[in-house]
Design an enzyme around this catalytic site. Structure first.
Site, PDB file in Angstrom:
ATOM      1  N   ASN A 227       0.865  -1.181   0.000  1.00 15.73           N
ATOM      2  CA  ASN A 227       0.000   0.000   0.000  1.00 15.73           C
ATOM      3  C   ASN A 227       0.906   1.238   0.000  1.00 15.73           C
ATOM      4  O   ASN A 227       2.132   1.121   0.021  1.00 15.73           O
ATOM      5  CB  ASN A 227      -0.983  -0.015   1.171  1.00 15.73           C
ATOM      6  CG  ASN A 227      -0.291  -0.071   2.526  1.00 15.73           C
ATOM      7  OD1 ASN A 227       0.823   0.439   2.688  1.00 15.73           O
ATOM      8  ND2 ASN A 227      -0.930  -0.694   3.504  1.00 15.73           N
TER       9      ASN A 227
ATOM     10  N   LYS B  37       1.595   3.449   2.266  1.00 15.96           N
ATOM     11  CA  LYS B  37       2.456   3.553   3.449  1.00 15.96           C
ATOM     12  C   LYS B  37       3.647   2.601   3.341  1.00 15.96           C
ATOM     13  O   LYS B  37       4.784   2.957   3.685  1.00 15.96           O
ATOM     14  CB  LYS B  37       1.669   3.259   4.724  1.00 15.96           C
ATOM     15  CG  LYS B  37       2.524   3.356   5.987  1.00 15.96           C
ATOM     16  CD  LYS B  37       1.744   2.965   7.221  1.00 15.96           C
ATOM     17  CE  LYS B  37       2.629   3.064   8.472  1.00 15.96           C
ATOM     18  NZ  LYS B  37       3.854   2.251   8.383  1.00 15.96           N
TER      19      LYS B  37
ATOM     20  N   ASP C 115      -5.596  -8.000   2.693  1.00 23.19           N
ATOM     21  CA  ASP C 115      -5.687  -9.456   2.527  1.00 23.19           C
ATOM     22  C   ASP C 115      -6.692  -9.808   1.437  1.00 23.19           C
ATOM     23  O   ASP C 115      -6.461 -10.702   0.618  1.00 23.19           O
ATOM     24  CB  ASP C 115      -6.112 -10.118   3.840  1.00 23.19           C
ATOM     25  CG  ASP C 115      -5.156  -9.844   4.988  1.00 23.19           C
ATOM     26  OD1 ASP C 115      -3.959  -9.636   4.714  1.00 23.19           O
ATOM     27  OD2 ASP C 115      -5.609  -9.831   6.141  1.00 23.19           O
TER      28      ASP C 115
END
Length: 492
Positions: free
Chosen positions: A195, A197, A268
């Protein structure tokens, strides 16, 4: 052509296995012991977390998976193993002397109060070798591999490089959900899904959520670690895919999330959906589209919740209908209504999962059943009253065969598919599920509603399946309306 038939897939998931626990209740006062809220717990739920949630998503999408990782020699480890087996996941666990990872969340009034983590960071060479041996045995048995790294000790550099090297030699698709500031252990990976981050973490500095900045940094990281393909999830800005394998190919897709309630487990869900989609040879555009729709569904729910295959298909169909335009606006409205109604018709085999999901979201489930052959005012009034007793009304509908046994060979007048679509088109009806038995007893064993409703002059104690409901209610029919009398009137 895009497909969502994942039944033939067999995916290997390796990573940090966790149990997610939710203590859900209400907050009405502040503790006299200090300035913190008192949560009156009403419900405790447990679900598969971390790498186990990746496997859970694969299972609910219709695929099969084997899950490899560590659990503790404790009740939580045993509980995780049982949960996996009950959800179609093959657990291949190495038992450690350390505690199973448990993340407990306290929810008060739909608001997260705090999270409590129970875990121990460790490294043990003998345990690493046990994991390595299992992985070596399992890789040849699977079409696709996912590494789900939460930096809890399972994915060591040695193990990770072993998996990458083996998968590359075999030509097996390997996808990695990464963590941390050092990606050397992921060096040479075919596909990695950070992602924003996580991309910032490995880059070493904050990156603005702007496409050009992300492409530049992603390419530098891919060059440094020799990564072939990268997909970056960007929250409200969707996803960006970059392929150095295909000469710098770049793709973008906007987010599908309409409402964000809880992002737990969304990553996930994305990697599980991507793996399933790529496993059936969907294009990258289609794989991203499916993963994006799946993420949009799960972030609108509370807690770590997997994507169900019927939810994914519903989201795709609804989105297609919303975006479809036609010169005939009336036709367009009718077409939307029909599609939405059909999406509310649930397979009998999937109803238990659907109800469990509804209840996890805190919704009160109401159930009733009947033939509903020729829908009339009495039916509509009855269904509206039933729906008012909870949040979601599920209607059990007798199949054609069961109607013939109950009412004779001349019935039903309308086929089961037609009756189901008409019922599902009512605003009061949440879902329709068909059953072939003479009574809804077996269906009620699966649904286990909060409220069971029957229409007529029933004695509550005589109602079939009431033992599976928390509450049973009788609603009187509207006088003067019955399907039999309507049929007689038509015939005469």
């Amino acid at each position: 052509m895009m497909t969502t038939d994942f039944n033939k897939l067999n995916i290997l998931v390796i990573g940090d296995i966790m149990l997610d626990t939710y203590y859900i209740g209400s907050v009405d006062r502040i503790s006299p012991e200090g300035p913190f809220p008192v949560v009156a717990v009403k419900k405790v739920t447990n679900t598969l977390g971390g790498a186990a949630n990746v496997s859970y998503n694969i299972s609910t999408l219709g695929g099969r998976s084997t899950l490899v990782g560590y659990v503790g020699n404790d009740r939580w480890g045993s509980y995780l193993s049982d949960m996996c087996e009950n959800n179609g996941i093959v657990p291949k666990f190495v038992t450690t002397p350390h505690t199973t990872i448990v993340k407990s969340r306290i929810i008060g009034g739909h608001q997260g109060i705090c999270r409590m983590d129970m875990e121990t960071s460790f490294y043990d060479e003998s345990l690493e070798q046990q994991l390595m041996d299992i992985v070596t045995q399992e890789i040849p048995k699977h079409n696709t591999i996912i590494i789900s790294d939460y930096l809890k000790g399972a994915i060591t550099p040695k193990l990770c490089q072993h998996i990458i090297t083996t998968a590359n030699k075999r030509g097996t698709t390997l996808m990695i959900d990464p963590k941390g500031t050092d990606w050397n252990k992921y060096r040479g990976a075919y596909f990695i899904k950070p992602n924003l981050k996580e991309l910032c973490d490995v880059h070493g500095d904050k990156i603005l959520n702007e496409t050009e900045d992300i492409i530049n940094i992603a390419n530098k990281v891919m060059d440094e670690y020799q990564i072939s393909n990268m997909l970056i999830t960007r929250s409200e800005k969707g996803m960006t895919f970059i392929s150095q394998q295909n000469k710098g190919d770049v793709k973008h897709i906007a987010t599908k999330a309409q409402e964000v309630y809880d992002v737990s487990g969304a990553g996930d869900t994305v990697i599980a959906t991507l793996a399933c989609s790529m496993g059936v040879s969907n294009s990258m555009d289609d794989a991203m589209d499916l993963a994006n729709h799946a993420a949009g569904v799960v972030v609108a729910k509370m807690g770590t919740t997997p994507i169900k295959i019927n939810e994914l298909r519903d989201a795709i169909h609804t989105d297609k209908e919303t975006n479809t335009t036609t010169t005939n606006s009336e036709h367009n409205r009718n077409n939307n209504t029909t599609m939405l109604a059909e999406n509310k018709i649930v397979n009998n085999n999937n109803i238990a999962d659907l109800v469990a999901s509804l209840k996890r979201d805190g919704l009160k489930v109401v159930f009733t059943n009947g033939v509903f052959d020729i829908l009339h005012k009495g039916h509509v009034h009855y269904l509206q009253q039933a729906a008012n007793l909870g949040d979601v009304l599920i209607v059990g509908l007798n199949t054609d065969d069961s109607v013939r046994r109950l009412k004779g060979e001349s019935r039903p007048m309308n086929a089961e598919a037609d009756r189901a679509t008409v019922l599902a088109g009512l605003g009061s009806v949440g879902y329709v599920v068909m059953f072939g038995e003479d009574t809804p007893f077996e269906l009620l064993k699966k649904v286990r509603p909060n409220v069971l409703v029957k229409g007529g002059d029933y004695d509550v104690k005589s109602i079939v399946g009431r033992e599976f409901a928390e509450e049973t209610t009788v609603i009187q029919f509207v006088d003067g309306y019955s399907t039999t009398s309507l049929i007689n009137k038509i015939q005469n």
